[in-house]
Scaffold this active site. Structure first.
Site, PDB file in Angstrom:
ATOM      1  N   TYR A   1      30.527 -18.222 -66.975  1.00  0.00           N
ATOM      2  CA  TYR A   1      30.129 -17.282 -65.934  1.00  0.00           C
ATOM      3  C   TYR A   1      31.192 -17.244 -64.848  1.00  0.00           C
ATOM      4  CZ  TYR A   1      27.511 -14.571 -62.659  1.00  0.00           C
ATOM      5  OH  TYR A   1      27.128 -13.567 -61.801  1.00  0.00           O
TER       6      TYR A   1
ATOM      7  N   GLU B   1      16.242  -4.038 -61.214  1.00  0.00           N
ATOM      8  CA  GLU B   1      16.975  -4.842 -62.195  1.00  0.00           C
ATOM      9  C   GLU B   1      16.015  -5.740 -62.971  1.00  0.00           C
ATOM     10  OE1 GLU B   1      20.684  -6.588 -60.771  1.00  0.00           O
ATOM     11  OE2 GLU B   1      20.266  -8.370 -61.974  1.00  0.00           O
TER      12      GLU B   1
ATOM     13  N   ARG C   1      25.043 -22.763 -57.311  1.00  0.00           N
ATOM     14  CA  ARG C   1      25.751 -21.587 -56.795  1.00  0.00           C
ATOM     15  C   ARG C   1      25.189 -21.130 -55.455  1.00  0.00           C
ATOM     16  NH1 ARG C   1      28.205 -17.837 -59.871  1.00  0.00           N
ATOM     17  NH2 ARG C   1      27.015 -16.121 -59.031  1.00  0.00           N
TER      18      ARG C   1
ATOM     19  N   ARG D   1      22.350 -13.567 -71.475  1.00  0.00           N
ATOM     20  CA  ARG D   1      21.354 -12.745 -70.813  1.00  0.00           C
ATOM     21  C   ARG D   1      21.984 -11.396 -70.558  1.00  0.00           C
ATOM     22  NH1 ARG D   1      19.819 -12.687 -65.972  1.00  0.00           N
ATOM     23  NH2 ARG D   1      21.245 -14.165 -65.051  1.00  0.00           N
TER      24      ARG D   1
ATOM     25  N   ASP E   1      32.912 -15.355 -61.741  1.00  0.00           N
ATOM     26  CA  ASP E   1      32.856 -14.283 -60.751  1.00  0.00           C
ATOM     27  C   ASP E   1      34.168 -13.513 -60.842  1.00  0.00           C
ATOM     28  OD1 ASP E   1      30.385 -14.947 -59.669  1.00  0.00           O
ATOM     29  OD2 ASP E   1      31.258 -16.399 -58.274  1.00  0.00           O
TER      30      ASP E   1
ATOM     31  N   ARG F   1      21.076 -23.831 -46.162  1.00  0.00           N
ATOM     32  CA  ARG F   1      21.708 -24.057 -44.857  1.00  0.00           C
ATOM     33  C   ARG F   1      20.672 -24.400 -43.789  1.00  0.00           C
ATOM     34  NH1 ARG F   1      24.325 -18.890 -45.614  1.00  0.00           N
ATOM     35  NH2 ARG F   1      26.208 -19.144 -46.876  1.00  0.00           N
TER      36      ARG F   1
ATOM     37  N   ARG G   1      15.125  -7.821 -58.840  1.00  0.00           N
ATOM     38  CA  ARG G   1      15.566  -7.332 -57.527  1.00  0.00           C
ATOM     39  C   ARG G   1      15.696  -5.826 -57.534  1.00  0.00           C
ATOM     40  NH1 ARG G   1      21.230 -10.777 -57.949  1.00  0.00           N
ATOM     41  NH2 ARG G   1      21.796 -10.069 -60.017  1.00  0.00           N
TER      42      ARG G   1
HETATM   43  N1  UDP Z   1      17.991 -17.797 -57.264  1.00  0.00           N
HETATM   44  C1  UDP Z   1      16.638 -17.891 -57.010  1.00  0.00           C
HETATM   45  N2  UDP Z   1      16.062 -17.044 -56.094  1.00  0.00           N
HETATM   46  C2  UDP Z   1      16.778 -16.103 -55.447  1.00  0.00           C
HETATM   47  C3  UDP Z   1      18.166 -16.007 -55.700  1.00  0.00           C
HETATM   48  C4  UDP Z   1      18.733 -16.863 -56.627  1.00  0.00           C
HETATM   49  O1  UDP Z   1      15.950 -18.703 -57.608  1.00  0.00           O
HETATM   50  O2  UDP Z   1      16.186 -15.355 -54.634  1.00  0.00           O
HETATM   51  C5  UDP Z   1      18.576 -18.755 -58.233  1.00  0.00           C
HETATM   52  C6  UDP Z   1      18.416 -18.261 -59.668  1.00  0.00           C
HETATM   53  O3  UDP Z   1      18.232 -19.383 -60.496  1.00  0.00           O
HETATM   54  C7  UDP Z   1      19.762 -17.626 -59.935  1.00  0.00           C
HETATM   55  C8  UDP Z   1      20.705 -18.540 -59.186  1.00  0.00           C
HETATM   56  O4  UDP Z   1      19.970 -18.915 -58.013  1.00  0.00           O
HETATM   57  O5  UDP Z   1      20.026 -17.577 -61.323  1.00  0.00           O
HETATM   58  C9  UDP Z   1      22.033 -17.917 -58.810  1.00  0.00           C
HETATM   59  O6  UDP Z   1      21.802 -16.752 -58.060  1.00  0.00           O
HETATM   60  P1  UDP Z   1      22.906 -15.625 -57.903  1.00  0.00           P
HETATM   61  O7  UDP Z   1      22.488 -14.715 -56.817  1.00  0.00           O
HETATM   62  O8  UDP Z   1      24.232 -16.272 -57.826  1.00  0.00           O
HETATM   63  O9  UDP Z   1      22.774 -14.858 -59.294  1.00  0.00           O
HETATM   64  P2  UDP Z   1      23.514 -13.513 -59.689  1.00  0.00           P
HETATM   65  O10 UDP Z   1      23.499 -12.627 -58.501  1.00  0.00           O
HETATM   66  O11 UDP Z   1      24.872 -13.903 -60.127  1.00  0.00           O
HETATM   67  O12 UDP Z   1      22.663 -12.962 -60.774  1.00  0.00           O
END
Ligand code: UDP
Length: 386
Positions: free
Chosen positions: A362, A314, A176, A259, A364, A180, A291
């Site tokens: 999952y 969170e 996901r 989760r 979006d 880049r 976060r």
């Molecule tokens: N992820 C990570 N570090 C970050 C952000 C994301 O390891 O700083 C990984 C983590 O495994 C996460 C996945 O990327 O479950 C998808 O992130 P996303 O931001 O899509 O998760 P969401 O915001 O949907 O919880």
């Protein structure tokens, strides 16, 4: 509505889209029930009474899509701001841009690599896994960005988020997240992006604002004291069910793993800006939350007070039955359990299962809407006729 043509269980984006299509396209009388006391499922937001800041009650929701049909559809109910999502991450007390991009790489290695140099370095660090196509998140992560970047930014964050060894998680989770080799640090790759100008709740309420649609809140499908319950309705009325699929079948094949998140909301009156951005990830294992969200930054165009702010820490954990399910864990065992429930649901009379909870996927927001539009095209006419 005494005798609806269609009952929808759950007022999230999937249910609302079906309701709107059934009312507008088929002139059907629709009743939506939801066990919560508000509409919109997890996309619901509310105005903080002290500051007026829009708070996403169930965690940050950012709308983005590349699907033109979905974009055209959602724009019937709301306009969108020009918000472009960007995320930063704190690793060992230093802040880096996410997803991993040339800025992250150069800052991490204190270097000035060109895109080609950075690619070559990562290829070398990915070592034996480069070029392979691993199925688990750990190996996939290392093959994408090499071990040092993986261990700094992905490993512990993922561990906190999923409380599962990344070796046991599917590679699709990390797919996901883009990597880049430019300085582009937009979080999403999609063509269209923005936040609903008047907030999520105004958007969601407009979807249900039709004389043929009735919404009954605080009404549980499994509560036999209310008329539109499963026992009374099953096989007699067409139903679109968007709740948890295992709950529907009384957990006959066991619980699917989810989760959930806990948000710890704090009001600050010492500053009007806690972190300068909407989402700051915390990559390290020593910090218990994943976060911090500062919702004022989702709407820089709004006139929010400048001397106060709201933040949400969170935390992530496995869901118990009474918790709100957010993310399907989707382990090997879950996939088997799901197949058993899918079989049951295919045989269920006059009931369509949809949405994130109803399909254990999952999705979006744009995916839930896209999927509902397809169901409305392909399955709804027959369901309403049956
Ligand atoms: N992820 C990570 N570090 C970050 C952000 C994301 O390891 O700083 C990984 C983590 O495994 C996460 C996945 O990327 O479950 C998808 O992130 P996303 O931001 O899509 O998760 P969401 O915001 O949907 O919880």
């Amino acid at each position: 509505m005494a005798n609806p043509d269609l009952l929808i269980v759950g007022s999230g984006l999937f249910g609302l889209t079906i309701a709107e299509r059934a009312a507008v396209e088929h002139d059907a009388k629709v009743t939506i029930i939801d066990r919560r006391d508000h509409i919109g499922g997890n996309a619901y937001s509310e105005r903080d009474p002290e500051t007026g800041i829009e708070i996403h009650k169930y965690g940050a929701h950012l709308f983005h899509t590349s699907n033109e049909r979905v974009w055209e559809y959602v724009n019937r109910f709301t306009s969108f701001t020009g918000y472009v999502h960007k995320v930063y991450t704190n690793h060992e007390g230093v802040v880096y841009p996410m997803p991993i991009n040339l800025g992250t790489i150069n800052q991490f290695f204190s270097a000035a690599y060109t895109p080609d140099e950075a690619r070559a370095l990562v290829a070398e660090q990915a070592g034996e896994l480069a070029g392979s196509d691993p199925e688990n998140l750990n190996d996939k992560g290392i093959s994408l960005i090499g071990r040092p970047l993986y261990e700094a930014f992905i490993k512990n964050y993922t561990g906190k988020q999923w409380q599962t060894d990344p070796k046991d998680l599917p590679a699709s989770i990390i797919s996901r997240l883009p990597v880049r080799y430019t300085y582009d640090n937009r979080y999403f790759n999609d063509t269209f992006e923005g936040l609903p100008t008047d907030g999520y709740t105004a958007w969601l309420e407009r979807m249900a604002d039709h004389p043929n649609i009735e919404v009954r809140l605080s009404t549980d499908y499994f509560d036999t004291h209310q008329g539109l319950n499963k026992d009374a309705v099953r096989g007699r009325l067409p139903v679109v069910y968007t709740g948890p699929i295992d709950r529907y079948f009384d957990y006959a094949h066991g619980d699917l793993k989810w989760r959930t998140i806990d948000l710890e909301t704090e009001h600050l009156s010492t500053t009007g800006d806690f972190q300068g951005t909407s989402v700051m990830n915390y990559a390290d294992a020593g910090i218990p939350f994943t976060r911090i969200i500062e919702p004022r930054h989702f709407h820089p165009e709004r006139d929010y007070p400048t001397d106060r702010t709201v933040i949400q820490r969170e935390f992530s954990r496995f869901a118990e039955r009474d918790d709100e399910p957010y993310y399907p864990v989707n382990g090997t065992e879950d996939r088997e359990t799901l197949l058993a429930y899918r079989e049951l649901s295919a045989a269920e009379p006059r009931t369509i299962f949809g949405g994130r909870l109803g399909t254990y996927q999952y999705l979006d927001m744009h995916m839930a809407i896209g999927s509902a539009l397809s169901v409305a095209d392909n399955k709804l006419p027959d369901l309403l006729r049956a």
